[in-house]
Write a protein that holds these residues in place. Structure first.
Motif, PDB file in Angstrom:
ATOM      1  N   PRO A  75      37.349  69.502 -18.126  1.00  0.00           N
ATOM      2  CA  PRO A  75      37.342  69.730 -16.670  1.00  0.00           C
ATOM      3  C   PRO A  75      36.031  69.309 -16.016  1.00  0.00           C
ATOM      4  CG  PRO A  75      38.227  71.642 -17.822  1.00  0.00           C
ATOM      5  CD  PRO A  75      37.623  70.747 -18.860  1.00  0.00           C
ATOM      6  N   ILE A  76      34.911  69.539 -16.727  1.00  0.00           N
ATOM      7  CA  ILE A  76      33.606  69.157 -16.167  1.00  0.00           C
ATOM      8  C   ILE A  76      33.498  67.644 -16.069  1.00  0.00           C
ATOM      9  CG2 ILE A  76      31.120  69.178 -16.578  1.00  0.00           C
ATOM     10  CD1 ILE A  76      31.391  71.929 -17.765  1.00  0.00           C
ATOM     11  N   TYR A  77      33.967  66.938 -17.073  1.00  0.00           N
ATOM     12  CA  TYR A  77      33.928  65.471 -17.032  1.00  0.00           C
ATOM     13  C   TYR A  77      34.760  64.949 -15.850  1.00  0.00           C
ATOM     14  CZ  TYR A  77      32.051  65.669 -21.809  1.00  0.00           C
ATOM     15  OH  TYR A  77      31.273  65.919 -22.914  1.00  0.00           O
ATOM     16  N   ALA A  78      35.979  65.507 -15.703  1.00  0.00           N
ATOM     17  CA  ALA A  78      36.873  65.052 -14.631  1.00  0.00           C
ATOM     18  C   ALA A  78      36.290  65.357 -13.260  1.00  0.00           C
ATOM     19  CB  ALA A  78      38.250  65.699 -14.783  1.00  0.00           C
ATOM     20  N   ALA A  79      35.820  66.602 -13.077  1.00  0.00           N
ATOM     21  CA  ALA A  79      35.247  66.994 -11.792  1.00  0.00           C
ATOM     22  C   ALA A  79      33.950  66.242 -11.524  1.00  0.00           C
ATOM     23  CB  ALA A  79      34.997  68.506 -11.763  1.00  0.00           C
ATOM     24  N   LEU A  87      42.176  60.251 -13.501  1.00  0.00           N
ATOM     25  CA  LEU A  87      41.089  60.437 -14.455  1.00  0.00           C
ATOM     26  C   LEU A  87      41.308  61.682 -15.312  1.00  0.00           C
ATOM     27  CD1 LEU A  87      37.925  59.615 -12.303  1.00  0.00           C
ATOM     28  CD2 LEU A  87      38.781  58.297 -14.241  1.00  0.00           C
ATOM     29  N   GLY A  88      41.676  62.774 -14.647  1.00  0.00           N
ATOM     30  CA  GLY A  88      41.857  64.026 -15.363  1.00  0.00           C
ATOM     31  C   GLY A  88      42.940  63.961 -16.419  1.00  0.00           C
ATOM     32  N   SER A  89      44.091  63.386 -16.050  1.00  0.00           N
ATOM     33  CA  SER A  89      45.242  63.386 -16.961  1.00  0.00           C
ATOM     34  C   SER A  89      45.237  62.218 -17.941  1.00  0.00           C
ATOM     35  CB  SER A  89      46.542  63.382 -16.158  1.00  0.00           C
ATOM     36  OG  SER A  89      46.612  62.249 -15.299  1.00  0.00           O
ATOM     37  N   LYS A  90      44.804  61.053 -17.507  1.00  0.00           N
ATOM     38  CA  LYS A  90      44.887  59.854 -18.349  1.00  0.00           C
ATOM     39  C   LYS A  90      43.616  59.568 -19.149  1.00  0.00           C
ATOM     40  CE  LYS A  90      49.024  58.870 -16.840  1.00  0.00           C
ATOM     41  NZ  LYS A  90      50.208  59.023 -17.718  1.00  0.00           N
ATOM     42  N   ILE A  91      42.471  59.829 -18.567  1.00  0.00           N
ATOM     43  CA  ILE A  91      41.211  59.494 -19.231  1.00  0.00           C
ATOM     44  C   ILE A  91      40.625  60.686 -19.991  1.00  0.00           C
ATOM     45  CG2 ILE A  91      38.857  58.623 -18.910  1.00  0.00           C
ATOM     46  CD1 ILE A  91      41.098  56.577 -18.343  1.00  0.00           C
ATOM     47  N   PHE A  92      40.628  61.855 -19.341  1.00  0.00           N
ATOM     48  CA  PHE A  92      39.982  63.015 -19.957  1.00  0.00           C
ATOM     49  C   PHE A  92      40.953  63.982 -20.638  1.00  0.00           C
ATOM     50  CE2 PHE A  92      37.026  61.742 -16.489  1.00  0.00           C
ATOM     51  CZ  PHE A  92      35.996  61.307 -17.305  1.00  0.00           C
ATOM     52  N   GLY A  93      42.242  63.701 -20.575  1.00  0.00           N
ATOM     53  CA  GLY A  93      43.209  64.456 -21.349  1.00  0.00           C
ATOM     54  C   GLY A  93      43.570  65.835 -20.837  1.00  0.00           C
ATOM     55  N   LEU A  94      43.377  66.098 -19.548  1.00  0.00           N
ATOM     56  CA  LEU A  94      43.804  67.372 -18.978  1.00  0.00           C
ATOM     57  C   LEU A  94      45.311  67.361 -18.747  1.00  0.00           C
ATOM     58  CD1 LEU A  94      41.037  67.923 -16.260  1.00  0.00           C
ATOM     59  CD2 LEU A  94      41.257  69.146 -18.427  1.00  0.00           C
TER      60      LEU A  94
END
Length: 358
Positions: free
Chosen positions: A332-336, A117-124
């Motif tokens: 980061p907030i979206y991913a967490a 989610l962090g890397s693929k969806i939310f772009g972290l």
């Protein structure tokens, strides 16, 4: 080298400085209002460290930087190894297969889901996504600290992950009791303890929530949480193997990639094994006087270890500049937050299913 002739004085001064700040963090965390919220000295330490990095940093000698870096790298690994003295294999066995399976499923699913989610969806970036996922899936700030050297990530990325642990772990401390008391969670005290231990971020937060509902819930919560903690060792080893494979794949078949093995994680399990043997001796044949001496010694070792972890976290904060956060926004907030929803909702149904199965 941190202790070369040229840097030795500055390194020692930097370590002493970090220790003084960590002592202040320990004192603040022990104050009743802070302790009631389940905020550990590690979290207080990183907050003070970040404050220093963004306000007072330029007013202190640059030579101290080597000591700060030493505290955040070398002392960290040493402290993680001795974190094993908080765990025994007997404790893990006590909670049974249900607790083990919930720990395993929640750790694995949360880390994989959170990284994706962090890397693929939310772009972290990969490191921030993995650090945030490790904090949510294992044991909060301590897991972020343990994962950071395996990834060789920058300090500010670990600080982001820790801040997410603090935010959503604090929310969990109030949300879980409210939902359980309202009857939303249809669980026995033992089931609720397993659920709490398998899904809440920090050890201190688990103790605070589980302890409010009796001994059965408290014991199950703490033991399941410590099962998650010990799983950080195999997780980091698997992560090291994955990183080596990924590097080889991106570098071509001809590249020679050194396998990343976090030996401090292996030693951590070794210390847990030593602690398990000691535990067996204390409860199996030691006299009352010897048992008391050993127990108090281990408690003292754990206190020192907590202080060393606080030093490491403080040093991590001291390397964190707000300027490095530019461009991240609310990602980061979206991913967490997505991981938190999975822990609360997915964790509930997984706990119910596992307990019903076993």
């Amino acid at each position: 080298m941190a202790f070369s002739k040229e840097k030795r004085k500055g390194t020692i001064s930097g370590i002493i400085f970090v220790a003084i700040v960590a002592a202040a963090a320990t004192y603040i965390a022990a104050l009743a209002p802070v302790a009631k919220l389940g905020i550990s000295p590690l979290v207080v330490g990183i907050v003070i460290g970040i404050f220093y990095a963004n306000t007072l940093h330029n007013h202190f000698p640059e030579a101290w930087e080597s000591g700060i870096v030493f505290s955040g790298k070398k002392i960290l690994r040493f402290a993680i190894v001795f974190y094993g003295f908080r765990i025994t294999f007997q404790q893990i066995a006590e909670v049974g297969i249900e607790g083990f399976m919930v720990s395993l499923i929640m750790l694995g699913s949360t880390f994989i889901l959170g990284t994706w989610l962090g890397s693929k969806i939310f772009g972290l970036d990969r490191d921030t996504a993995m650090l945030t996922a490790s904090g949510a899936s294992v044991c909060g700030a301590a897991a972020v600290l343990a994962t950071e050297p395996v990834l060789k990530a920058e300090e500010h990325k670990a600080a982001i992950a820790v801040s997410m642990v603090v935010l959503f772990g604090t929310i969990a401390m109030f949300l879980y009791p409210a939902l359980y008391s309202a009857g939303v969670f249809d669980m026995t005290p033992r089931e609720f303890g397993i659920y709490v231990g398998g899904t809440i971020h920090e050890v201190a937060q688990v103790v605070a929530v589980g302890g409010a509902y009796g001994t059965e819930a408290s014991d199950a919560a703490v033991i399941v949480k410590m099962t998650r903690v010990i799983m950080i060792a195999p997780m980091l080893i698997l992560l090291g193997i994955y990183l080596s494979y990924a590097a080889k794949k991106s570098g071509g078949e001809g590249g020679v990639i050194k396998l990343v093995i976090p030996w401090f994680a292996v030693y951590f399990v070794g210390m847990a094994g030593v602690n398990s043997l000691i535990h067996g001796y204390v409860h199996g044949g030691a006299s009352e006087a010897v048992a008391g001496l050993i127990t108090s010694t281990i408690a003292y070792v754990n206190e020192i270890d907590t202080f060393l972890l606080t030093m490491a976290m403080t040093a991590l904060g001291m390397g964190t500049r707000f300027a490095k956060f530019k461009g991240l926004g609310l990602k980061p907030i979206y991913a967490a937050g997505a991981m938190f929803v999975w822990l609360v909702v997915g964790g509930y149904f997984i706990t119910k299913a596992v307990v019903a199965t076993f």
